[in-house]
Design a protein around this motif. Structure first.
Motif, PDB file in Angstrom:
ATOM      1  N   LYS A  73       0.834  -1.205   0.000  1.00 47.75           N
ATOM      2  CA  LYS A  73       0.000   0.000   0.000  1.00 47.75           C
ATOM      3  C   LYS A  73       0.871   1.259   0.000  1.00 47.75           C
ATOM      4  CE  LYS A  73      -4.060  -1.894   2.320  1.00 47.75           C
ATOM      5  NZ  LYS A  73      -4.881  -1.853   3.545  1.00 47.75           N
ATOM      6  N   ALA A  74       1.900   1.253   0.842  1.00 48.52           N
ATOM      7  CA  ALA A  74       2.794   2.411   0.915  1.00 48.52           C
ATOM      8  C   ALA A  74       3.500   2.628  -0.422  1.00 48.52           C
ATOM      9  CB  ALA A  74       3.823   2.210   2.031  1.00 48.52           C
ATOM     10  N   ARG A  79       4.299   5.820  -5.273  1.00 46.89           N
ATOM     11  CA  ARG A  79       4.336   5.953  -6.727  1.00 46.89           C
ATOM     12  C   ARG A  79       3.447   7.104  -7.191  1.00 46.89           C
ATOM     13  NH1 ARG A  79       3.881  -0.376  -8.306  1.00 46.89           N
ATOM     14  NH2 ARG A  79       6.031  -0.924  -7.877  1.00 46.89           N
ATOM     15  N   LYS A  80       2.235   7.197  -6.601  1.00 44.81           N
ATOM     16  CA  LYS A  80       1.337   8.294  -6.972  1.00 44.81           C
ATOM     17  C   LYS A  80       1.962   9.637  -6.647  1.00 44.81           C
ATOM     18  CE  LYS A  80      -3.075   5.884  -6.562  1.00 44.81           C
ATOM     19  NZ  LYS A  80      -4.338   5.804  -5.815  1.00 44.81           N
ATOM     20  N   ARG A  81       2.543   9.748  -5.457  1.00 46.45           N
ATOM     21  CA  ARG A  81       3.156  11.016  -5.048  1.00 46.45           C
ATOM     22  C   ARG A  81       4.317  11.392  -5.961  1.00 46.45           C
ATOM     23  NH1 ARG A  81       3.597  10.511   1.510  1.00 46.45           N
ATOM     24  NH2 ARG A  81       1.376  10.671   1.951  1.00 46.45           N
ATOM     25  N   ARG A  86       6.811  14.592 -10.136  1.00 50.24           N
ATOM     26  CA  ARG A  86       7.502  14.706 -11.419  1.00 50.24           C
ATOM     27  C   ARG A  86       6.773  15.667 -12.347  1.00 50.24           C
ATOM     28  NH1 ARG A  86       7.675   9.178 -13.660  1.00 50.24           N
ATOM     29  NH2 ARG A  86       7.033   8.438 -11.647  1.00 50.24           N
ATOM     30  N   LYS A  87       5.426  15.588 -12.365  1.00 48.76           N
ATOM     31  CA  LYS A  87       4.650  16.506 -13.191  1.00 48.76           C
ATOM     32  C   LYS A  87       4.885  17.948 -12.756  1.00 48.76           C
ATOM     33  CE  LYS A  87       0.838  13.480 -14.518  1.00 48.76           C
ATOM     34  NZ  LYS A  87      -0.603  13.241 -14.398  1.00 48.76           N
ATOM     35  N   LEU A  88       4.880  18.187 -11.448  1.00 53.72           N
ATOM     36  CA  LEU A  88       5.096  19.528 -10.914  1.00 53.72           C
ATOM     37  C   LEU A  88       6.492  20.039 -11.277  1.00 53.72           C
ATOM     38  CD1 LEU A  88       3.747  21.690  -9.039  1.00 53.72           C
ATOM     39  CD2 LEU A  88       5.100  20.685  -7.207  1.00 53.72           C
TER      40      LEU A  88
END
Length: 136
Positions: A73-74, A79-81, A86-88
């Motif tokens: 889960k972590a 991965r989402k964070r 990376r987008k930011l």
């Protein structure tokens, strides 16, 4: 009461509860020795088996499974964070590139306008000052 049934080699004893006692009848072996084996008790239902794996090992496996699930889960959350991060970072880098391009185009435009009007354009120099305080 017991009922004794004798087959060619085996000896079976039945009691009233349908339990069977089995054993090998005495039979001569080579060189005149006699062999007997102890009687085995066979009931209708087998005795309750003890667990083959120790309880501490089962607890350890359960605990490790819970840890693995929490780590999975972590990992998904991380991965989402990182994807969002990376987008930011990419957007920020694009804005920097955009800003520097605009600055370069402004420099070129200012040079052209100055030349058109017969003037000179002197670009900005980096402004840097070292300040040192000498005691005394």
């Amino acid at each position: 009461m017991y009922t004794i049934v004798r087959s060619s080699v085996r000896l079976r004893i039945y009691d009233g509860n349908n339990s069977v006692f089995q054993g090998v009848a005495r039979q001569p072996l080579t060189r005149g020795r006699m062999r007997t084996s102890p009687l085995k008790v066979m009931a209708d239902k087998p005795p309750e088996k003890l667990p083959t794996v120790p309880e501490t090992l089962l607890k350890k496996r359960k605990r490790q499974q819970a840890i693995r699930e929490a780590q999975a889960k972590a990992r998904v959350i991380l991965r989402k964070r990182t994807k969002q991060k990376r987008k930011l970072i990419f957007k920020r880098a694009e804005s920097y590139v955009k800003e520097y391009r605009k600055k370069e185009q402004d420099e070129i435009r200012m040079k052209r306008t100055a030349k058109k009007h017969g003037n000179f354009y002197i670009p900005d120099e980096p402004k840097l000052a070292f300040v040192i305080r000498i005691k005394g």
